[in-house]
Design a protein around this motif. Structure first.
Motif, PDB file in Angstrom:
ATOM      1  N   ILE A 186       0.831  -1.204   0.000  1.00  0.00           N
ATOM      2  CA  ILE A 186       0.000   0.000   0.000  1.00  0.00           C
ATOM      3  C   ILE A 186       0.863   1.251   0.000  1.00  0.00           C
ATOM      4  N   GLU A 187       1.968   1.203   0.745  1.00  0.00           N
ATOM      5  CA  GLU A 187       2.938   2.293   0.750  1.00  0.00           C
ATOM      6  C   GLU A 187       4.335   1.720   0.931  1.00  0.00           C
ATOM      7  N   PHE A 188       5.292   2.414   0.341  1.00  0.00           N
ATOM      8  CA  PHE A 188       6.701   2.142   0.593  1.00  0.00           C
ATOM      9  C   PHE A 188       7.250   3.373   1.283  1.00  0.00           C
ATOM     10  N   VAL A 189       7.597   3.253   2.578  1.00  0.00           N
ATOM     11  CA  VAL A 189       8.022   4.407   3.362  1.00  0.00           C
ATOM     12  C   VAL A 189       9.526   4.360   3.589  1.00  0.00           C
ATOM     13  N   ALA A 190      10.162   5.526   3.489  1.00  0.00           N
ATOM     14  CA  ALA A 190      11.618   5.568   3.613  1.00  0.00           C
ATOM     15  C   ALA A 190      12.078   6.968   3.965  1.00  0.00           C
ATOM     16  N   ASP A 191      13.160   7.032   4.732  1.00  0.00           N
ATOM     17  CA  ASP A 191      13.866   8.290   4.932  1.00  0.00           C
ATOM     18  C   ASP A 191      14.652   8.549   3.648  1.00  0.00           C
ATOM     19  N   PRO A 192      14.478   9.710   3.026  1.00  0.00           N
ATOM     20  CA  PRO A 192      15.156   9.957   1.746  1.00  0.00           C
ATOM     21  C   PRO A 192      16.672  10.106   1.850  1.00  0.00           C
ATOM     22  N   ALA A 193      17.214  10.217   3.061  1.00  0.00           N
ATOM     23  CA  ALA A 193      18.664  10.364   3.202  1.00  0.00           C
ATOM     24  C   ALA A 193      19.379   9.192   2.541  1.00  0.00           C
ATOM     25  N   HIS A 194      20.355   9.484   1.693  1.00  0.00           N
ATOM     26  CA  HIS A 194      21.155   8.517   0.932  1.00  0.00           C
ATOM     27  C   HIS A 194      20.390   7.887  -0.237  1.00  0.00           C
ATOM     28  N   TYR A 195      19.053   8.017  -0.273  1.00  0.00           N
ATOM     29  CA  TYR A 195      18.263   7.306  -1.280  1.00  0.00           C
ATOM     30  C   TYR A 195      17.331   8.237  -2.047  1.00  0.00           C
ATOM     31  N   GLU A 196      17.595   9.527  -2.010  1.00  0.00           N
ATOM     32  CA  GLU A 196      16.671  10.483  -2.620  1.00  0.00           C
ATOM     33  C   GLU A 196      16.475  10.219  -4.106  1.00  0.00           C
ATOM     34  N   LEU A 197      17.553  10.016  -4.874  1.00  0.00           N
ATOM     35  CA  LEU A 197      17.429   9.778  -6.310  1.00  0.00           C
ATOM     36  C   LEU A 197      16.784   8.428  -6.616  1.00  0.00           C
ATOM     37  N   PRO A 198      17.231   7.318  -6.011  1.00  0.00           N
ATOM     38  CA  PRO A 198      16.551   6.035  -6.272  1.00  0.00           C
ATOM     39  C   PRO A 198      15.070   6.076  -5.916  1.00  0.00           C
ATOM     40  N   LEU A 199      14.710   6.761  -4.825  1.00  0.00           N
ATOM     41  CA  LEU A 199      13.297   6.857  -4.445  1.00  0.00           C
ATOM     42  C   LEU A 199      12.515   7.670  -5.475  1.00  0.00           C
ATOM     43  N   ALA A 200      13.115   8.737  -5.985  1.00  0.00           N
ATOM     44  CA  ALA A 200      12.447   9.556  -6.999  1.00  0.00           C
ATOM     45  C   ALA A 200      12.205   8.751  -8.277  1.00  0.00           C
ATOM     46  N   MET A 201      13.198   7.951  -8.653  1.00  0.00           N
ATOM     47  CA  MET A 201      13.045   7.124  -9.855  1.00  0.00           C
ATOM     48  C   MET A 201      11.986   6.057  -9.654  1.00  0.00           C
ATOM     49  N   LEU A 202      11.966   5.442  -8.468  1.00  0.00           N
ATOM     50  CA  LEU A 202      10.965   4.417  -8.181  1.00  0.00           C
ATOM     51  C   LEU A 202       9.568   5.022  -8.183  1.00  0.00           C
ATOM     52  N   SER A 203       9.442   6.207  -7.620  1.00  0.00           N
ATOM     53  CA  SER A 203       8.148   6.892  -7.595  1.00  0.00           C
ATOM     54  C   SER A 203       7.667   7.209  -9.009  1.00  0.00           C
ATOM     55  N   LYS A 204       8.601   7.606  -9.868  1.00  0.00           N
ATOM     56  CA  LYS A 204       8.250   7.926 -11.250  1.00  0.00           C
ATOM     57  C   LYS A 204       7.726   6.702 -11.990  1.00  0.00           C
ATOM     58  N   GLU A 205       8.245   5.528 -11.634  1.00  0.00           N
ATOM     59  CA  GLU A 205       7.783   4.282 -12.260  1.00  0.00           C
ATOM     60  C   GLU A 205       6.364   3.918 -11.852  1.00  0.00           C
ATOM     61  N   ARG A 206       5.942   4.417 -10.680  1.00  0.00           N
ATOM     62  CA  ARG A 206       4.630   4.107 -10.107  1.00  0.00           C
ATOM     63  C   ARG A 206       4.471   2.627  -9.794  1.00  0.00           C
ATOM     64  N   ALA A 207       5.591   1.959  -9.537  1.00  0.00           N
ATOM     65  CA  ALA A 207       5.526   0.554  -9.126  1.00  0.00           C
ATOM     66  C   ALA A 207       4.934   0.445  -7.728  1.00  0.00           C
ATOM     67  N   VAL A 208       5.256   1.414  -6.877  1.00  0.00           N
ATOM     68  CA  VAL A 208       4.700   1.507  -5.524  1.00  0.00           C
ATOM     69  C   VAL A 208       4.503   2.977  -5.192  1.00  0.00           C
ATOM     70  N   GLU A 209       3.655   3.241  -4.192  1.00  0.00           N
ATOM     71  CA  GLU A 209       3.501   4.610  -3.713  1.00  0.00           C
ATOM     72  C   GLU A 209       4.610   4.887  -2.707  1.00  0.00           C
ATOM     73  N   VAL A 210       5.473   5.838  -3.013  1.00  0.00           N
ATOM     74  CA  VAL A 210       6.600   6.167  -2.154  1.00  0.00           C
ATOM     75  C   VAL A 210       6.205   7.302  -1.211  1.00  0.00           C
ATOM     76  N   VAL A 211       6.422   7.076   0.091  1.00  0.00           N
ATOM     77  CA  VAL A 211       6.119   8.080   1.110  1.00  0.00           C
ATOM     78  C   VAL A 211       7.391   8.371   1.891  1.00  0.00           C
ATOM     79  N   HIS A 212       7.796   9.637   1.936  1.00  0.00           N
ATOM     80  CA  HIS A 212       8.988  10.015   2.701  1.00  0.00           C
ATOM     81  C   HIS A 212       8.669  10.031   4.192  1.00  0.00           C
ATOM     82  N   PHE A 213       9.561   9.463   4.977  1.00  0.00           N
ATOM     83  CA  PHE A 213       9.383   9.331   6.417  1.00  0.00           C
ATOM     84  C   PHE A 213      10.713   9.711   7.080  1.00  0.00           C
TER      85      PHE A 213
END
Length: 223
Positions: free
Chosen positions: A108-135
């Motif tokens: 339902i959500e993929f939650v992550a602290d964007p530290a160290h992973y900001e670019l990979p999270l942005a790319m994953l979000s763009k794919e819409r494979a999962v809903e990315v939520v910054h935590f």
């Protein structure tokens, strides 16, 4: 009757806060009754949480079911200590594992602290494979969920799929009271707590989604 730590007692009963208090968070006796050998069923609705690093800390993916008594499972981990000094965690490999988990479960959500992973999270979000939520893992965001996890453990209203790394990380955690609730941290630098941190994040969002009003499908008939 279960006892609570002095820190938790003072916060709950006396409304006292002490930023300098540093307690061992949990014991084996706290966790043992909550362990199960039954993994989260494939296809279950889950929140997936990442606690990620690229250097000496572990990187983990933790799933938590969305139900009255959440079940928490360590789904994947990368442990630098198990490799040589030149080993670095590949964020792309972590994202590839997220995509795989999203095929096995209803994330339902993929939650992550964007530290160290900001670019990979942005790319994953763009794919819409999962809903990315910054935590972000700051005191204001983690304080309440950390206390909620502790309360659920004491009340035995959460389950953990048995895993040595998960147990170790929870037992390594120390607790410090803050004005925003509390935070967990390492007692020693070499001790890892990543799975505990990710579990706090995942359960917080799982409880949020479980509290939403359930949709009821109504049959509409015509005479």
């Amino acid at each position: 009757m279960k006892s609570s730590s002095e820190t938790m007692f003072r916060r709950m009963r006396l409304a006292e806060f002490n930023d300098k208090t540093d307690d061992k968070w949990l014991s084996v006796d706290d966790l043992s009754p909550l362990l199960t050998n039954e993994p989260i069923a494939k296809g279950s609705r889950i929140i997936l949480a990442l606690d990620g690093s690229i250097t000496d800390d572990a990187t983990v993916l933790v799933g938590c079911t969305i139900e009255d008594t959440p079940k928490i499972q360590l789904l994947q981990s990368w442990i630098p200590a198990e490799h040589d000094d030149n080993y670095r965690i590949d964020p792309e490999a972590v994202m590839a594992e997220v995509r795989k988990i999203a095929r096995d479960y209803k994330v339902i959500e993929f939650v992550a602290d964007p530290a160290h992973y900001e670019l990979p999270l942005a790319m994953l979000s763009k794919e819409r494979a999962v809903e990315v939520v910054h935590f972000p893992q700051n005191d204001s965001r983690m304080g309440g969920p950390t206390v909620t996890m502790y309360t659920r453990i004491r009340q035995q209203t959460v389950k953990f799929v048995r895993d040595d790394t998960l147990i170790e990380h929870f037992l390594n955690a120390h607790f410090t009271e803050t004005q925003r609730g509390g935070k967990i941290h390492k007692g020693l630098r070499k001790n890892k707590i990543d799975t505990a941190v990710a579990a706090v994040m995942a359960m917080s969002r799982a409880l949020f989604h479980d509290s939403k009003p359930k949709r009821v499908n109504r049959m509409v008939g015509f005479k």
